[in-house]
Write an enzyme that holds these catalytic residues in place. Structure first.
Site, mmCIF file in Angstrom:
data_model
loop_
_atom_site.group_PDB
_atom_site.id
_atom_site.type_symbol
_atom_site.label_atom_id
_atom_site.label_comp_id
_atom_site.label_asym_id
_atom_site.label_seq_id
_atom_site.Cartn_x
_atom_site.Cartn_y
_atom_site.Cartn_z
ATOM 1 N N GLU A 1 2.877 -3.187 -3.818
ATOM 2 C CA GLU A 1 3.683 -4.275 -4.391
ATOM 3 C C GLU A 1 4.937 -3.758 -5.094
ATOM 4 O O GLU A 1 4.898 -2.705 -5.716
ATOM 5 C CB GLU A 1 2.855 -4.989 -5.461
ATOM 6 C CG GLU A 1 2.307 -6.329 -5.063
ATOM 7 C CD GLU A 1 3.356 -7.399 -4.837
ATOM 8 O OE1 GLU A 1 4.523 -7.222 -5.232
ATOM 9 O OE2 GLU A 1 3.008 -8.429 -4.243
ATOM 10 N N ASP A 2 6.012 -4.517 -5.024
ATOM 11 C CA ASP A 2 7.219 -4.119 -5.765
ATOM 12 C C ASP A 2 7.522 -5.071 -6.924
ATOM 13 O O ASP A 2 8.522 -4.878 -7.614
ATOM 14 C CB ASP A 2 8.433 -4.095 -4.828
ATOM 15 C CG ASP A 2 8.868 -5.488 -4.451
ATOM 16 O OD1 ASP A 2 7.983 -6.315 -4.120
ATOM 17 O OD2 ASP A 2 10.074 -5.776 -4.506
ATOM 18 N N SER B 1 1.846 -11.813 1.329
ATOM 19 C CA SER B 1 3.204 -12.128 0.879
ATOM 20 C C SER B 1 3.326 -13.563 0.385
ATOM 21 O O SER B 1 2.644 -14.461 0.879
ATOM 22 C CB SER B 1 4.167 -11.923 2.055
ATOM 23 O OG SER B 1 5.422 -12.493 1.780
ATOM 24 N N ASP C 1 2.564 -6.172 0.426
ATOM 25 C CA ASP C 1 3.557 -7.199 0.156
ATOM 26 C C ASP C 1 4.657 -7.025 1.222
ATOM 27 O O ASP C 1 4.725 -5.969 1.867
ATOM 28 C CB ASP C 1 4.105 -6.981 -1.256
ATOM 29 C CG ASP C 1 5.259 -7.900 -1.575
ATOM 30 O OD1 ASP C 1 5.152 -9.104 -1.300
ATOM 31 O OD2 ASP C 1 6.287 -7.413 -2.094
ATOM 32 N N LEU C 2 5.476 -8.038 1.428
ATOM 33 C CA LEU C 2 6.519 -7.942 2.461
ATOM 34 C C LEU C 2 7.890 -7.576 1.871
ATOM 35 O O LEU C 2 8.404 -6.470 2.079
ATOM 36 C CB LEU C 2 6.617 -9.273 3.209
ATOM 37 C CG LEU C 2 7.756 -9.397 4.225
ATOM 38 C CD1 LEU C 2 7.536 -8.473 5.408
ATOM 39 C CD2 LEU C 2 7.891 -10.845 4.713
ATOM 40 N N THR D 1 14.611 -7.380 1.451
ATOM 41 C CA THR D 1 15.234 -8.693 1.629
ATOM 42 C C THR D 1 15.743 -9.282 0.323
ATOM 43 O O THR D 1 16.357 -10.338 0.332
ATOM 44 C CB THR D 1 14.208 -9.661 2.249
ATOM 45 O OG1 THR D 1 12.956 -9.378 1.645
ATOM 46 C CG2 THR D 1 14.106 -9.518 3.743
ATOM 47 N N ASN E 1 8.565 -17.278 5.125
ATOM 48 C CA ASN E 1 9.332 -16.771 6.271
ATOM 49 C C ASN E 1 8.762 -15.462 6.810
ATOM 50 O O ASN E 1 9.414 -14.775 7.595
ATOM 51 C CB ASN E 1 10.784 -16.520 5.840
ATOM 52 C CG ASN E 1 11.485 -17.796 5.395
ATOM 53 O OD1 ASN E 1 11.517 -18.770 6.140
ATOM 54 N ND2 ASN E 1 12.031 -17.805 4.193
ATOM 55 N N SER F 1 6.042 -15.172 0.850
ATOM 56 C CA SER F 1 7.107 -15.780 1.651
ATOM 57 C C SER F 1 6.580 -16.691 2.750
ATOM 58 O O SER F 1 5.637 -16.365 3.460
ATOM 59 C CB SER F 1 7.967 -14.690 2.291
ATOM 60 O OG SER F 1 8.898 -15.277 3.180
ATOM 61 N N ARG G 1 9.289 -19.748 -3.732
ATOM 62 C CA ARG G 1 10.631 -20.335 -3.622
ATOM 63 C C ARG G 1 10.845 -21.398 -4.708
ATOM 64 O O ARG G 1 11.895 -21.437 -5.360
ATOM 65 C CB ARG G 1 10.793 -20.961 -2.226
ATOM 66 C CG ARG G 1 12.218 -21.249 -1.836
ATOM 67 C CD ARG G 1 12.287 -21.873 -0.456
ATOM 68 N NE ARG G 1 11.623 -21.059 0.557
ATOM 69 C CZ ARG G 1 11.313 -21.476 1.779
ATOM 70 N NH1 ARG G 1 11.618 -22.716 2.155
ATOM 71 N NH2 ARG G 1 10.708 -20.676 2.632
ATOM 72 N N LYS H 1 11.677 -11.860 -8.022
ATOM 73 C CA LYS H 1 10.881 -11.028 -7.110
ATOM 74 C C LYS H 1 9.405 -11.396 -7.177
ATOM 75 O O LYS H 1 8.830 -11.442 -8.270
ATOM 76 C CB LYS H 1 11.058 -9.547 -7.440
ATOM 77 C CG LYS H 1 12.370 -9.005 -6.928
ATOM 78 C CD LYS H 1 12.414 -7.489 -6.999
ATOM 79 C CE LYS H 1 13.752 -6.998 -6.459
ATOM 80 N NZ LYS H 1 13.934 -5.571 -6.725
ATOM 81 N N GLY H 2 8.825 -11.639 -6.030
ATOM 82 C CA GLY H 2 7.384 -11.904 -5.953
ATOM 83 C C GLY H 2 7.003 -13.339 -6.217
ATOM 84 O O GLY H 2 5.895 -13.743 -5.897
HETATM 85 C C1 BG6 Z 1 8.657 -13.136 -2.144
HETATM 86 C C2 BG6 Z 1 9.996 -12.720 -2.705
HETATM 87 O O1 BG6 Z 1 8.165 -12.148 -1.296
HETATM 88 O O2 BG6 Z 1 8.789 -14.360 -1.429
HETATM 89 C C3 BG6 Z 1 10.555 -13.835 -3.579
HETATM 90 O O3 BG6 Z 1 9.849 -11.544 -3.473
HETATM 91 C C4 BG6 Z 1 10.649 -15.123 -2.770
HETATM 92 O O4 BG6 Z 1 11.816 -13.466 -4.073
HETATM 93 C C5 BG6 Z 1 9.265 -15.466 -2.199
HETATM 94 O O5 BG6 Z 1 11.084 -16.186 -3.600
HETATM 95 C C6 BG6 Z 1 9.283 -16.715 -1.328
HETATM 96 O O6 BG6 Z 1 10.042 -16.447 -0.189
HETATM 97 P P1 BG6 Z 1 10.507 -17.491 0.910
HETATM 98 O O7 BG6 Z 1 10.919 -16.624 2.060
HETATM 99 O O8 BG6 Z 1 9.309 -18.334 1.252
HETATM 100 O O9 BG6 Z 1 11.615 -18.292 0.322
HETATM 101 MG MG MG Z 2 7.896 -8.093 -3.067
#
Ligand code: BG6
Ligand code: MG
Length: 217
Positions: free
Chosen positions: A169-170, A114, A9-10, A17, A118, A116, A49, A45-46
């Site tokens: 994973e967290d 991940s 996981d990221l 972050t 981003n 995310s 968005r 968390k996890g």
């Molecule tokens: C996860 C985070 O890795 O990514 C979440 O733990 C976050 O908190 C999710 O909402 C989506 O991230 P991003 O960067 O696409 O907004």
């Molecule tokens: Mg995480």
């Protein structure tokens, strides 16, 4: 013995972050008059968005149109990326860089897994983009954790059977996703949140090269 590998996981495993997500969501919560604490932030968390926004809105019993939701998510992400832009190698969590280098040098497969969107920007910022040959992030999946999709795609990329993948994973949603994918799970954090994990470590500093070797055997 069949080959094994790792899926990382990221957010919360490679970099911390969560604090930036919190600050960026907090500003929206203030705008909307929603009481949003760091404890509430744990629920985000996890999760994706979109789901994060839904949780925040439900905390304040706020209803928005789809158009407003899109607008607020865009604004939140712009604020979040402003924090991300200041990140560098010093933001990599303890022990992670050493472990990734060890895996790379020993040809042990590993991937990012991940939620995310981003992920690449963050990895680039902390100078880890090059080391990852396999990346699965929020842009590659249609179903967010706890759905196992992200990890199953990562296993495919690594050409490993799911049961030979070890997920780091967290987040509770991530541990559940690993379970559903029939993978081995290592939780980084508290028993309270991650009790379902196969193995539990209090921080990434405990995820040493020796510990990783043990997981592979
Ligand atoms: C996860 C985070 O890795 O990514 C979440 O733990 C976050 O908190 C999710 O909402 C989506 O991230 P991003 O960067 O696409 O907004
Ligand atoms: Mg995480």
């Amino acid at each position: 013995m069949e080959e094994k590998g790792f899926i990382f996981d990221l957010d919360g495993v490679i970099v911390d972050t969560a604090k930036f997500h919190y600050l960026a969501w907090k500003e929206l919560a203030n705008q909307l008059g929603v009481n949003f604490t760091e404890e509430h932030n744990e629920l985000l968390k996890g999760v994706s968005r979109g789901k994060s926004l839904e949780i925040l809105l439900s905390l304040g019993d706020v209803t928005l149109t789809d158009f407003e939701k899109e607008k607020y998510m865009k604004e939140k992400n712009i604020r979040y990326l402003a924090y991300v832009a200041k990140m560098d190698e010093s933001d990599i969590l303890s022990g992670i860089k050493e472990l990734l280098l060890f895996l790379k040098q020993n040809n042990i497969p590993f991937s990012l897994g991940s939620a995310s969107k981003n992920a690449r920007v963050i990895l680039e910022g902390v100078n880890l983009l090059e080391i990852f040959t396999a990346i699965v992030d929020g842009n590659d999946v249609s179903k967010a954790k706890p759905n196992p999709e992200v990890f199953l795609i990562a296993a495919e990329k690594l050409k490993l059977k799911p049961e030979n993948c070890i997920v780091i994973e967290d987040a509770a949603a991530g541990i559940e996703a690993a379970k559903r994918a029939k993978m081995v799970s290592v939780g980084i954090g508290e028993e309270e949140m991650l009790g379902a994990a196969d193995f539990l470590l209090s921080s990434t500093s405990k995820l040493t090269i020796e510990y990783a070797k043990g997981l592979l055997n």
